[in-house]
Design an enzyme around this catalytic site. Structure first.
Site, PDB file in Angstrom:
ATOM      1  N   ALA A  26       1.010  -1.310  -0.073  1.00 49.57           N
ATOM      2  CA  ALA A  26       0.159   0.088  -0.060  1.00 49.57           C
ATOM      3  C   ALA A  26       0.946   1.298   0.048  1.00 49.57           C
ATOM      4  O   ALA A  26       2.182   0.938   0.215  1.00 49.57           O
ATOM      5  CB  ALA A  26      -0.861  -0.013   1.329  1.00 49.57           C
ATOM      6  N   LYS A  27       0.385   2.495  -0.326  1.00 46.67           N
ATOM      7  CA  LYS A  27       1.132   3.531  -0.243  1.00 46.67           C
ATOM      8  C   LYS A  27       0.048   4.906  -0.061  1.00 46.67           C
ATOM      9  O   LYS A  27      -0.974   4.561  -0.614  1.00 46.67           O
ATOM     10  CB  LYS A  27       1.885   3.994  -1.479  1.00 46.67           C
ATOM     11  CG  LYS A  27       3.124   4.703  -1.176  1.00 46.67           C
ATOM     12  CD  LYS A  27       4.385   4.038  -0.562  1.00 46.67           C
ATOM     13  CE  LYS A  27       5.523   5.092  -0.429  1.00 46.67           C
ATOM     14  NZ  LYS A  27       6.594   4.354   0.184  1.00 46.67           N
TER      15      LYS A  27
END
Ligand code: NAD
Length: 428
Positions: free
Chosen positions: A118-119
């Site tokens: 994720a980011k």
């Protein structure tokens, strides 16, 4: 050939220039022929699972209201919760955040920790905000993304432009919303509120560990070796300090404002102190200033460490690189075309998905300690970090030699295989 081909170009990105996500897709295409029957599932890695775009309005200290654009992307959650940093930088784009989330998926799988990728990020220059404005921005952003993050869903961490203080505000905002303290919602916190010993230095330490391993494989003595570093933030400065302590000469450093050069090597602890106060290497009174920032890439050195942002070593400068080893402290600093040029020049490139994995490995330790209310010693953390990163690197090195592929392709083969195997086992 299926009539449903080429659905990997999302409608929400520019079709002419996919940006960093295009680089990520090229890397996936390169690894696909090596995945055997699992390649049937490759599209799973070309489609981010969930994208949230949020409007983050805050009132500035002068009373003006300003709206910032924020994102949280969960690329893949097949092997565990989403995990990845939060970037505050004026050039943040959706393409960049999706690419960074994809690299997190590959990285977490390549080092075999139980996370997806994720980011997140906000298009903002944090250096232009006061402390109070930064706090309001962080709290509002956390509130906006709180519907998709969670202790077992998606755990943010620091990245470019964010630090322990930002993580503290994120943890506090999320906990207040849930009415109890949830330290494990973010990693990279101060020790006083559930952070882990060793986390702050973990990414730079990982860069140093991988660099030392490769140096010994090619008989390069770290003592008196010459090192150039782009980015003197968390990753770059810690890596610089560890190499400095090991006897290397850090001859060139570049940040977003300045490039400085000293053939005898900079005094890194002194420079670190200076940057703590000034937030930049600009006007440091040792060495010479290089006016043309592009010259940085041709400065003679043995080890080159890009530790800033993506898309830095490209077709325009790869031919000028003189280093024997490149350590990707940053995520995505090298384009695919540059990869090929560097390989043809015989330069060993240690890819981001292993070289900077120290950060997420110790973030994982922080999360495990939070879940179990334990506090491990720094010595224990560093030992565990060393074990995981060295084992992962050894497997990548061996595979690269057996299959005669680059370290990047080998790391991607291992990472993609683990994710796709999980997908196959779980089923559609
Ligand atoms: P940071 O904000 O602490 O430091 C970033 C540094 O890069 C600063 O010195 C800044 O001046 C410089 N910089 C920014 N834009 C630049 C440009 N255009 N040209 C030259 N220099 C520039 O960030 P960080 O946490 O050190 O992260 C650096 C890189 O490492 C990023 O790619 C990040 O994704 C990656 N990374 C960080 C971690 C972590 O634990 N912090 C973990 C894994 C990977």
């Amino acid at each position: 050939m299926s009539k449903f081909t080429d659905n990997s170009r999302p409608s929400y990105l520019s079709q002419n220039d996919l940006g960093p996500w295009g680089v990520y897709l090229q890397q996936i295409d390169r690894v696909t022929p090596y995945l055997g029957s699992l390649s049937r599932w490759i599209e799973i890695l070309k489609h981010p699972k969930k994208i949230l775009i949020v409007d983050v309005p805050i009132e500035h200290d002068n009373g003006e209201v300003f709206h910032y654009e924020g994102y949280r992307v969960q690329h893949n959650i097949l092997r565990g919760p989403g995990k990845g940093g939060v970037r505050f930088h004026p050039d943040v784009t959706l393409s960049e955040i999706i690419a960074l989330s994809g690299w997190m998926t590959i990285k977490n799988a390549a080092v075999n920790i139980p996370y997806g990728g994720a980011k997140g990020g906000i298009r903002v220059n944090p250096k232009n905000l006061s402390n109070n404005e930064l706090m309001r921005l962080t709290r509002r952003y956390t509130n906006e993304i709180s519907s998709i993050i969670g202790l077992n869903k998606d755990i943010p961490a620091p990245d470019v432009g964010t630090d322990m203080q930002i993580m503290s505000w994120m943890m506090d905002t999320y906990s207040t919303k849930k009415n109890y303290t949830i330290p494990g919602i973010v990693t990279g916190k101060p020790i006083s509120i559930g952070g882990s010993f060793g986390r702050q230095k973990a990414t730079g330490r990982g860069v140093f560990i991988i660099g030392s391993k490769i140096a010994s494989k090619i008989n390069l003595n770290i003592i008196n070796s010459k090192i150039s570093i782009q980015g003197f933030g968390n990753v770059g400065s810690v890596a610089a300090n560890l190499f400095f302590k090991a006897g290397a000469k850090i001859v060139a450093i570049q940040d977003d404002k300045t490039t400085i050069y000293n053939p005898n090597g900079f005094n890194i602890p002194k420079l670190q102190k200076y940057v703590t106060f000034t937030r930049s290497i600009k006007d440091f009174n040792e060495g010479e200033k290089i006016n043309d920032s592009k010259e940085f890439w041709s400065i003679p050195c043995d080890i080159l460490i890009p530790a800033a942002i993506e898309d830095q070593i490209t077709i325009n400068n790869a031919n000028n690189v003189t280093a024997k080893i490149i350590l990707e402290g940053a995520n995505g600093p090298t384009t695919t075309e540059a990869d090929d040029i560097l390989r043809d020049k015989g330069i060993i490139l240690a890819p981001d998905v292993i070289t900077n994995a120290g950060g997420v490995i110790v973030s994982y330790f922080e999360w495990v300690q939070n879940l179990s209310n334990l506090l491990w010693t720094e010595q224990e953390i560093n030992l565990r970090l060393n074990n995981i990163i060295c084992n992962a690197f050894d497997a990548i090195w061996e595979l690269a030699n057996t299959k005669k592929v680059s370290l990047r392709t080998a790391a991607f083969i291992i990472g993609c295989t683990r994710v796709l195997q999980a997908h196959k086992t779980r089923g559609l």
